[in-house]
Design a protein around this motif. Structure first.
Motif, PDB file in Angstrom:
ATOM      1  N   SER A  21      -4.054  12.604  -3.630  1.00 52.85           N
ATOM      2  CA  SER A  21      -5.204  12.059  -2.897  1.00 52.85           C
ATOM      3  C   SER A  21      -5.076  10.549  -2.785  1.00 52.85           C
ATOM      4  N   PHE A  22      -4.469   9.967  -3.777  1.00 59.73           N
ATOM      5  CA  PHE A  22      -4.198   8.530  -3.744  1.00 59.73           C
ATOM      6  C   PHE A  22      -3.253   8.203  -2.590  1.00 59.73           C
ATOM      7  N   LEU A  48      -2.764  -0.183  13.115  1.00 66.56           N
ATOM      8  CA  LEU A  48      -3.582  -0.257  14.317  1.00 66.56           C
ATOM      9  C   LEU A  48      -3.943  -1.716  14.602  1.00 66.56           C
ATOM     10  N   LEU A  61      -0.538   7.261  15.590  1.00 67.37           N
ATOM     11  CA  LEU A  61      -1.794   7.009  16.285  1.00 67.37           C
ATOM     12  C   LEU A  61      -1.860   5.577  16.826  1.00 67.37           C
ATOM     13  N   VAL A 106      -4.072   6.499   5.074  1.00 68.89           N
ATOM     14  CA  VAL A 106      -5.173   6.139   5.971  1.00 68.89           C
ATOM     15  C   VAL A 106      -5.235   4.620   6.108  1.00 68.89           C
ATOM     16  N   ASN A 107      -5.015   3.972   4.986  1.00 67.26           N
ATOM     17  CA  ASN A 107      -5.006   2.520   4.967  1.00 67.26           C
ATOM     18  C   ASN A 107      -3.927   1.965   5.898  1.00 67.26           C
ATOM     19  N   VAL A 145      -2.611   3.473   8.456  1.00 68.13           N
ATOM     20  CA  VAL A 145      -2.997   3.708   9.856  1.00 68.13           C
ATOM     21  C   VAL A 145      -3.869   2.551  10.339  1.00 68.13           C
ATOM     22  N   ALA A 146      -4.866   2.188   9.521  1.00 67.03           N
ATOM     23  CA  ALA A 146      -5.781   1.116   9.922  1.00 67.03           C
ATOM     24  C   ALA A 146      -5.037  -0.206  10.096  1.00 67.03           C
ATOM     25  N   LEU A 147      -4.157  -0.501   9.147  1.00 67.73           N
ATOM     26  CA  LEU A 147      -3.455  -1.791   9.206  1.00 67.73           C
ATOM     27  C   LEU A 147      -2.489  -1.839  10.393  1.00 67.73           C
ATOM     28  N   ALA A 202       0.832  -1.212   0.000  1.00 64.94           N
ATOM     29  CA  ALA A 202       0.000   0.000   0.000  1.00 64.94           C
ATOM     30  C   ALA A 202       0.862   1.254   0.000  1.00 64.94           C
ATOM     31  N   ILE A 235      -2.896   9.893   0.141  1.00 64.39           N
ATOM     32  CA  ILE A 235      -3.622  10.048   1.408  1.00 64.39           C
ATOM     33  C   ILE A 235      -4.441   8.797   1.706  1.00 64.39           C
ATOM     34  N   VAL A 236      -5.138   8.287   0.665  1.00 66.18           N
ATOM     35  CA  VAL A 236      -5.902   7.047   0.851  1.00 66.18           C
ATOM     36  C   VAL A 236      -4.977   5.937   1.343  1.00 66.18           C
ATOM     37  N   CYS A 237      -3.808   5.841   0.744  1.00 66.79           N
ATOM     38  CA  CYS A 237      -2.854   4.806   1.145  1.00 66.79           C
ATOM     39  C   CYS A 237      -2.430   4.990   2.593  1.00 66.79           C
TER      40      CYS A 237
END
Lengths: 434, 407
Positions: free
Chosen positions: A315-316, A329, A417, A322-323, A325-327, A26, A318-320
């Motif tokens: 923007s792509f 986490l 985070l 955020v992704n 961050v989730a992973l 990602a 940024i999407v990556c």
């Protein structure tokens, strides 16, 4: 401590290879796409003539009638000069180096028999052109102001055109046929191709990749009626030498702030005088003096498509992120048990935060390396695109460094985070749950 | 299915839920706008040229110092003898070829104190039979008579000429009025509207904005000075490549002192294809970005869903032991994903519109049509369900016996 955390991070990444490769992929995709676009934008907005650009200025006058529409689809006709104004600029001699010029494409006739003539682009200019932009001569020299006055049939060829015509460059004194007329070769320049071609008519946006192949005295070309390329505008009858027909570009070289100030004042005074004479109708305050880089910006020489692509790529990215961050986490919280054991054994929250921070940075580093590979592939495909600017898209060292830095910074930011959340794990609760 | 327990569970994972929803929202915004950009490009590429493209080819000859009338006569007779040629004519330029003359026009005569600048259309000049050869005819107004074909004044066009103009240009110049018989000027040249064309694209349609693509003027002119060296031939579409090849050879034989411009001597289909290659490349790049974006979004969902499944193994086992079927568990994760994605889509619609507004102000793009939003939403729902399927199946496969095991 650092080495220990690094070891822990490596261990943890190896333990869940699928999640790790998802994250690296990602980041790599996001960084790769963004860096491809950033690199293209970077090479297109760089200084076309680093050695001289700080001293080069483009004067701007506004000879248009008062009611001429300013916001048309065609750019501003007053970006170019009329013949009388351009000659007045040169005669006033307020700059050490100065030249007026226009572009043109002509048919070049081969020297050897049996070959076909071909069209090439070049420049019609006044004698100061070569000194002004610092062109180097491989053979011979440029023409003089006396040649300009005499409308001499002389030409300067680029290295490439000389080689193409004669197969050699020591061709001073030989004759070439350009269009309908014959010219004596006075000199051969080294290859010179500033990108973008900042000095050409600004309406020819996307002047990337083209270099001037020949140079002729401006007055001679005008006399011979040679065709001029680029935007030409007139608002009253009269030909190319009238005061109502813009088609020329004028560049000057100014050494210091005082000269710049004086020149600006000269432009305003000149406009005011022309207004008094009834030739200019608009405010003399419209006169302006642009530094080279300012002129590029003013004329928006970077294609709009490219900016759009940059926005998409960002923007792509940024999407990556955020992704990521989730992973991260998910990854860090999965190890709550491990964290609580470490905390119970005396590790501080700072230690935990640091440990996971290093793990994020490691993911970022791997993603950055993958990103470089993807960006190289992206740039390769950009270079194979038909756009005129495409072939100059190459990554330099600073862009490579920026790629890795951006990837690490991005994933560190993304890891912040989750690492903070992990460091907040309450040890007792986790231990009890187990 | 009762969604309250799902919501309760999600509330315990607020951060992760929010992150995935945010990612979906961003993806939704980029997806809608990128799709819109692609469709706009494709629309532009379909711009009607107004001429009979599939059966036309252009031939261009540079001949500095030639006698133009002699050149035209030799060239046309050579082109007409090529087997398969249905028509050949002199024309200043053609759509997708090199432009021959953009010029600003005014709606009142020169010398007037107050002048109304019209715009900068493209002027096509055609010799006798050119209009018939390229296949344009006015939907209103009259055809040109042989008396209309005047020679140029030596510099550009005839000083006084009847013209056909396209409807979009007429509407721009005289909104709401009947344009037939109206006068306009460019410099000292005077024109009068004799007919209206539905379409006639500029040589570079869309280069100065989509709205101006059809701003063209066609006028009759006697071949000679200012109208020589550029020819159009017509042939059956299947025959055209062969006819063009023969025509090039015939032209070189007929005018040995001229130079054939190979770059411009192409079929109109090839010229169109070349003209739009940048737009095609851009559309291709956008498709690539969309694919990568969807891939990354799916990766995120797979990653997080796997984590949740692993984390809840024990609870899943308990539910199964208490009588929940495999499909109950499967449906639980699917519903959960549906809820998160829906939340993201809701946010994404707002973002998509915001992004479109920003693009509109910077790149003169039209407003995003509303129907893009449900399409974007639907594709993200499908994507979410596909991405969550593998982890959810793994969850459904958890045996009830897990409940009885200690960690």
């Amino acid at each position: 401590m650092f080495a220990y955390y690094l070891d822990l991070a490596l261990h943890s990444l190896r333990r869940s290879p699928v999640l790790t490769s998802l994250m690296v992929l990602a980041i790599g995709l996001g960084i790769g796409a963004s860096m491809t676009m950033l690199t293209v934008l970077h090479v297109m907005t760089r200084d076309p003539l680093p050695a001289l650009s700080a001293q080069l200025y483009y004067p701007h006058l506004d000879p248009l009638p008062a009611n001429y529409p300013t916001n048309n689809d065609w750019g501003d006709p007053s970006d170019n000069f009329t013949w009388p104004d351009a000659m007045a600029m040169l005669k006033a001699h307020r700059a050490d180096q100065q030249a007026a010029m226009a572009g043109g494409r002509v048919l070049v006739w081969p020297v050897q028999t049996g070959r076909l003539p071909f069209r090439v682009g070049g420049r019609y200019a006044t004698a100061g052109f070569f000194d002004l932009f610092g062109l180097r001569f491989e053979q011979g020299r440029g023409w003089t102001m006396a040649d300009d006055e005499a409308r001499a049939r002389v030409a300067v060829l680029s290295h490439g055109l000389a080689m193409q015509l004669f197969g050699r460059t020591d061709v001073v004194g030989r004759t070439v046929r350009l269009g309908d007329a014959r010219f004596q070769v006075m000199g051969v320049t080294s290859e010179w191709a500033p990108q973008p071609q900042f000095y050409a008519d600004a309406a020819g946006k996307g002047n990337y990749g083209e270099a001037d192949r020949f140079f002729l005295p401006l007055a001679t070309a005008l006399d011979l009626g040679m065709s001029v390329s680029g935007n030409q505008a007139s608002w009253k009858e009269g030909g190319k030498t009238s005061g109502y027909y813009t088609w020329l570009q004028v560049w000057v070289r100014l050494k210091d702030a005082a000269q710049v100030r004086n020149y600006r004042q000269f432009l305003v005074d000149y406009s005011a005088e022309q207004k008094r004479l009834g030739r200019f109708e608009r405010s003399s305050q419209n006169a302006a003096l642009y530094p080279l880089m300012g002129w590029l910006e003013h004329e928006k020489l970077v294609p709009g498509d490219l900016r759009l692509q940059l926005w998409l790529a960002l923007s792509f990215l940024i999407v990556c992120l955020v992704n990521i961050v989730a992973l991260l986490l998910a990854k860090f919280l999965r190890r709550s048990g491990e964290v609580s054991v470490r905390r119970a054994l005396g590790a501080t929250r700072r230690d935990i935060f640091l440990q996971f921070g290093i793990e994020s940075a490691l993911v970022g580093l791997l993603g950055g390396l993958l990103g470089i590979a993807i960006a190289q592939a992206g740039l390769w495909s950009v270079r194979h695109r038909p756009d005129s600017y495409a072939h100059i898209a190459r990554m330099d060292l600073s862009m490579l460094a920026l790629t890795v830095l951006l990837a690490i910074a991005g994933s560190l930011l993304a890891g912040m985070l989750p690492a903070w959340r992990a460091s907040r794990v309450v040890p007792a609760l986790q231990l009890k749950a187990q | 299915m009762d969604i309250r327990p799902i919501l309760a569970a999600l509330r315990r994972h607020r951060l992760a839920t929010l992150l995935i929803a945010l990612e979906i929202a961003l993806a939704c915004a980029v997806l809608c706008n990128a799709c819109f950009l692609i469709v706009s490009r494709l629309d532009l590429m379909k711009v009607p040229s107004g001429v009979d493209e599939s059966s036309l080819a252009q031939l261009r000859l540079d001949c500095d110092g030639c006698n133009e009338s002699d050149l035209n006569a030799r060239a046309l007779s050579a082109l007409r003898t090529v087997p398969g040629t249905q028509a050949a004519a002199v024309v200043s330029s053609l759509p997708f070829g090199a432009p021959s003359g953009y010029a600003g026009i005014t709606l009142d005569p020169p010398g007037q104190a107050e002048r109304h600048y019209g715009t900068v259309p493209h002027f096509y000049a055609g010799g006798p039979a050119a209009a018939e050869a390229i296949g344009i005819r006015p939907v209103q107004g009259r055809r040109f008579s042989s008396a209309d074909f005047q020679p140029s004044d030596g510099a550009w066009l005839p000083l006084d000429a009847p013209v056909w103009i396209t409807r979009p240009l007429a509407e721009h110049l005289w909104p709401g009025k009947n344009p037939l018989g109206k006068d306009f000027w460019s410099d000292k040249y005077h024109f009068r509207v004799a007919g209206i064309l539905d379409h006639l694209a500029q040589p570079e349609p869309g280069a100065r904005g989509v709205a101006t693509a059809q701003w063209s003027i066609f006028l009759p002119m006697a071949p000679g000075r200012q109208l020589a060296g550029n020819y159009v031939i017509k042939a059956a579409p299947a025959d055209l490549p062969r006819v063009l090849r023969d025509a090039r050879a015939a032209l070189i034989r007929a005018v040995p002192e001229g130079v054939l411009d190979l770059d411009q001597s192409q079929t109109l289909g090839d010229l169109r294809h070349r003209y739009f290659r940048n737009d095609r490349a851009m559309a291709g790049m956008l498709v690539g970005v969309i694919a990568a974006l969807l891939l990354v979004t799916a990766l995120g969902i797979v990653g997080l869903a796997s984590f949740w499944v692993a984390q809840r193994r024990k609870q899943i086992g308990v539910r199964r032991a208490l009588g929940a079927t495999r499909s109950d568990i499967l449906r639980y994760f699917q519903t959960e994903n549906f809820l998160i994605v829906s939340f993201g889509i809701g946010l994404g619609m707002v973002l998509a519109f915001g992004l479109n507004l920003a693009l509109m102000s910077h790149y003169e793009l039209p407003r995003l049509p509303l129907y893009y939003l449900p399409i974007g939403a639907l594709s993200l729902w499908v994507l979410g369900q596909l991405a969550v399927l593998a982890p959810a199946l793994r969850a459904a496969a958890v045996p009830p016996v897990v409940a009885t095991r200690s960690v």
